[in-house]
Scaffold this motif. Structure first.
Motif, PDB file in Angstrom:
ATOM      1  N   LEU A  86     -14.122  30.630  12.667  1.00  0.00           N
ATOM      2  CA  LEU A  86     -14.741  31.706  13.431  1.00  0.00           C
ATOM      3  C   LEU A  86     -16.243  31.819  13.157  1.00  0.00           C
ATOM      4  O   LEU A  86     -17.019  32.154  14.049  1.00  0.00           O
ATOM      5  CB  LEU A  86     -14.041  33.032  13.129  1.00  0.00           C
ATOM      6  N   GLY A  87     -16.658  31.499  11.960  1.00  0.00           N
ATOM      7  CA  GLY A  87     -18.075  31.570  11.599  1.00  0.00           C
ATOM      8  C   GLY A  87     -18.964  30.661  12.423  1.00  0.00           C
ATOM      9  O   GLY A  87     -20.164  30.894  12.553  1.00  0.00           O
ATOM     10  N   PHE A  88     -18.379  29.611  12.990  1.00  0.00           N
ATOM     11  CA  PHE A  88     -19.153  28.723  13.854  1.00  0.00           C
ATOM     12  C   PHE A  88     -19.373  29.347  15.227  1.00  0.00           C
ATOM     13  O   PHE A  88     -20.296  28.966  15.930  1.00  0.00           O
ATOM     14  CB  PHE A  88     -18.459  27.363  13.982  1.00  0.00           C
ATOM     15  N   LEU A  89     -18.532  30.299  15.593  1.00  0.00           N
ATOM     16  CA  LEU A  89     -18.689  31.007  16.868  1.00  0.00           C
ATOM     17  C   LEU A  89     -19.579  32.234  16.751  1.00  0.00           C
ATOM     18  O   LEU A  89     -20.377  32.510  17.636  1.00  0.00           O
ATOM     19  CB  LEU A  89     -17.328  31.454  17.397  1.00  0.00           C
ATOM     20  N   ASP A  90     -19.422  32.989  15.676  1.00  0.00           N
ATOM     21  CA  ASP A  90     -20.182  34.240  15.549  1.00  0.00           C
ATOM     22  C   ASP A  90     -21.497  34.064  14.781  1.00  0.00           C
ATOM     23  O   ASP A  90     -22.176  35.027  14.491  1.00  0.00           O
ATOM     24  CB  ASP A  90     -19.316  35.341  14.936  1.00  0.00           C
ATOM     25  N   GLU A  91     -21.843  32.838  14.476  1.00  0.00           N
ATOM     26  CA  GLU A  91     -23.076  32.464  13.782  1.00  0.00           C
ATOM     27  C   GLU A  91     -23.180  33.000  12.359  1.00  0.00           C
ATOM     28  O   GLU A  91     -24.268  33.035  11.791  1.00  0.00           O
ATOM     29  CB  GLU A  91     -24.311  32.880  14.588  1.00  0.00           C
ATOM     30  N   SER A  92     -22.067  33.397  11.771  1.00  0.00           N
ATOM     31  CA  SER A  92     -22.116  33.788  10.366  1.00  0.00           C
ATOM     32  C   SER A  92     -22.235  32.550   9.480  1.00  0.00           C
ATOM     33  O   SER A  92     -22.602  32.656   8.318  1.00  0.00           O
ATOM     34  CB  SER A  92     -20.901  34.632   9.983  1.00  0.00           C
ATOM     35  N   ILE A  93     -21.941  31.380  10.039  1.00  0.00           N
ATOM     36  CA  ILE A  93     -22.196  30.107   9.362  1.00  0.00           C
ATOM     37  C   ILE A  93     -23.336  29.447  10.125  1.00  0.00           C
ATOM     38  O   ILE A  93     -23.153  28.950  11.233  1.00  0.00           O
ATOM     39  CB  ILE A  93     -20.953  29.194   9.370  1.00  0.00           C
ATOM     40  N   SER A  94     -24.514  29.495   9.534  1.00  0.00           N
ATOM     41  CA  SER A  94     -25.679  28.934  10.222  1.00  0.00           C
ATOM     42  C   SER A  94     -25.820  27.448   9.912  1.00  0.00           C
ATOM     43  O   SER A  94     -25.298  26.952   8.905  1.00  0.00           O
ATOM     44  CB  SER A  94     -26.946  29.698   9.832  1.00  0.00           C
ATOM     45  N   LYS A  95     -26.521  26.771  10.764  1.00  0.00           N
ATOM     46  CA  LYS A  95     -26.749  25.337  10.615  1.00  0.00           C
ATOM     47  C   LYS A  95     -27.595  25.090   9.370  1.00  0.00           C
ATOM     48  O   LYS A  95     -28.705  25.604   9.254  1.00  0.00           O
ATOM     49  CB  LYS A  95     -27.461  24.813  11.858  1.00  0.00           C
ATOM     50  N   PRO A  96     -27.078  24.312   8.420  1.00  0.00           N
ATOM     51  CA  PRO A  96     -27.846  24.043   7.205  1.00  0.00           C
ATOM     52  C   PRO A  96     -28.991  23.060   7.471  1.00  0.00           C
ATOM     53  O   PRO A  96     -29.015  22.378   8.496  1.00  0.00           O
ATOM     54  CB  PRO A  96     -26.822  23.444   6.245  1.00  0.00           C
ATOM     55  N   SER A  97     -29.864  22.974   6.531  1.00  0.00           N
ATOM     56  CA  SER A  97     -30.978  22.043   6.619  1.00  0.00           C
ATOM     57  C   SER A  97     -30.448  20.609   6.564  1.00  0.00           C
ATOM     58  O   SER A  97     -29.500  20.309   5.842  1.00  0.00           O
ATOM     59  CB  SER A  97     -31.925  22.285   5.442  1.00  0.00           C
ATOM     60  N   SER A  98     -31.085  19.730   7.312  1.00  0.00           N
ATOM     61  CA  SER A  98     -30.648  18.322   7.312  1.00  0.00           C
ATOM     62  C   SER A  98     -30.928  17.654   5.970  1.00  0.00           C
ATOM     63  O   SER A  98     -30.413  16.573   5.701  1.00  0.00           O
ATOM     64  CB  SER A  98     -31.309  17.555   8.445  1.00  0.00           C
ATOM     65  N   SER A  99     -31.711  18.280   5.111  1.00  0.00           N
ATOM     66  CA  SER A  99     -31.964  17.707   3.781  1.00  0.00           C
ATOM     67  C   SER A  99     -30.720  17.769   2.893  1.00  0.00           C
ATOM     68  O   SER A  99     -30.579  16.987   1.970  1.00  0.00           O
ATOM     69  CB  SER A  99     -33.130  18.420   3.097  1.00  0.00           C
ATOM     70  N   ASP A 100     -29.826  18.711   3.173  1.00  0.00           N
ATOM     71  CA  ASP A 100     -28.543  18.780   2.459  1.00  0.00           C
ATOM     72  C   ASP A 100     -27.527  18.026   3.316  1.00  0.00           C
ATOM     73  O   ASP A 100     -26.769  18.616   4.083  1.00  0.00           O
ATOM     74  CB  ASP A 100     -28.128  20.233   2.266  1.00  0.00           C
ATOM     75  N   SER A 101     -27.532  16.710   3.207  1.00  0.00           N
ATOM     76  CA  SER A 101     -26.766  15.872   4.132  1.00  0.00           C
ATOM     77  C   SER A 101     -25.267  16.144   4.091  1.00  0.00           C
ATOM     78  O   SER A 101     -24.609  16.125   5.130  1.00  0.00           O
ATOM     79  CB  SER A 101     -27.054  14.393   3.895  1.00  0.00           C
ATOM     80  N   LEU A 102     -24.708  16.414   2.927  1.00  0.00           N
ATOM     81  CA  LEU A 102     -23.268  16.669   2.832  1.00  0.00           C
ATOM     82  C   LEU A 102     -22.894  17.918   3.623  1.00  0.00           C
ATOM     83  O   LEU A 102     -21.983  17.888   4.459  1.00  0.00           O
ATOM     84  CB  LEU A 102     -22.838  16.810   1.371  1.00  0.00           C
ATOM     85  N   LEU A 103     -23.603  19.000   3.395  1.00  0.00           N
ATOM     86  CA  LEU A 103     -23.313  20.258   4.086  1.00  0.00           C
ATOM     87  C   LEU A 103     -23.685  20.168   5.574  1.00  0.00           C
ATOM     88  O   LEU A 103     -22.952  20.662   6.430  1.00  0.00           O
ATOM     89  CB  LEU A 103     -24.065  21.407   3.410  1.00  0.00           C
ATOM     90  N   TYR A 104     -24.803  19.526   5.874  1.00  0.00           N
ATOM     91  CA  TYR A 104     -25.224  19.372   7.268  1.00  0.00           C
ATOM     92  C   TYR A 104     -24.186  18.584   8.053  1.00  0.00           C
ATOM     93  O   TYR A 104     -23.809  18.975   9.152  1.00  0.00           O
ATOM     94  CB  TYR A 104     -26.586  18.683   7.343  1.00  0.00           C
TER      95      TYR A 104
END
Length: 139
Positions: A86-104
């Motif tokens: 759900l966080g991907f829909l309500d933006e509570s999970i924001s796009k991480p920086s591309s420098s953190d490749s695992l999380l990005y």
């Protein structure tokens, strides 16, 4: 009759032949005690279970327009919530920086899974207008 017991409180050596020496899980833990990351934790939204794939059937009726939006929206939110996305829909999970490749990369995969679920369950006419959305929240 008396028995003397000695206890060795020193940690096992690397050459130990005890149970842990042949246990691959123990070896991994000993080498990297923080080997479990967010994407490995089933309770974390970044975790992507093998059953979460773009072809999952989430709702029985596709979105056709305003006439069924309320029921379709509710029907979509329930399984997406159960899948902890759900966080991907309500933006509570924001796009991480591309420098953190695992999380990005984990964010990118999960976001695309949610987008594919949405696109698969809207009419063809609607899917054309949302196909190029960058994030699930944008769609």
């Amino acid at each position: 009759m008396s028995t003397a017991t000695t206890t060795d409180s020193s940690p096992p050596s690397a050459n130990s032949t005890g149970d842990n020496a042949n246990n691959p899980q123990s070896q991994v833990s000993a080498q990297n005690p923080t080997s479990r990351t967010a994407i490995d934790d089933p309770s974390d939204p970044y975790y992507l279970h093998h059953a979460n794939n773009p072809g999952n059937v989430l709702v029985s009726q596709p979105l056709t327009g305003q006439d069924n939006y309320a029921s379709w929206s509710r029907a979509m939110l329930l399984p997406i919530s159960v899948k902890n996305k759900l966080g991907f829909l309500d933006e509570s999970i924001s796009k991480p920086s591309s420098s953190d490749s695992l999380l990005y990369n984990a964010w990118f995969r999960n976001n695309n899974i949610v987008i594919s679920w949405i696109i698969n369950f809207v009419s063809k006419e609607i899917s054309v207008s949302i196909l190029y959305g960058e994030s699930a929240a944008e769609i």
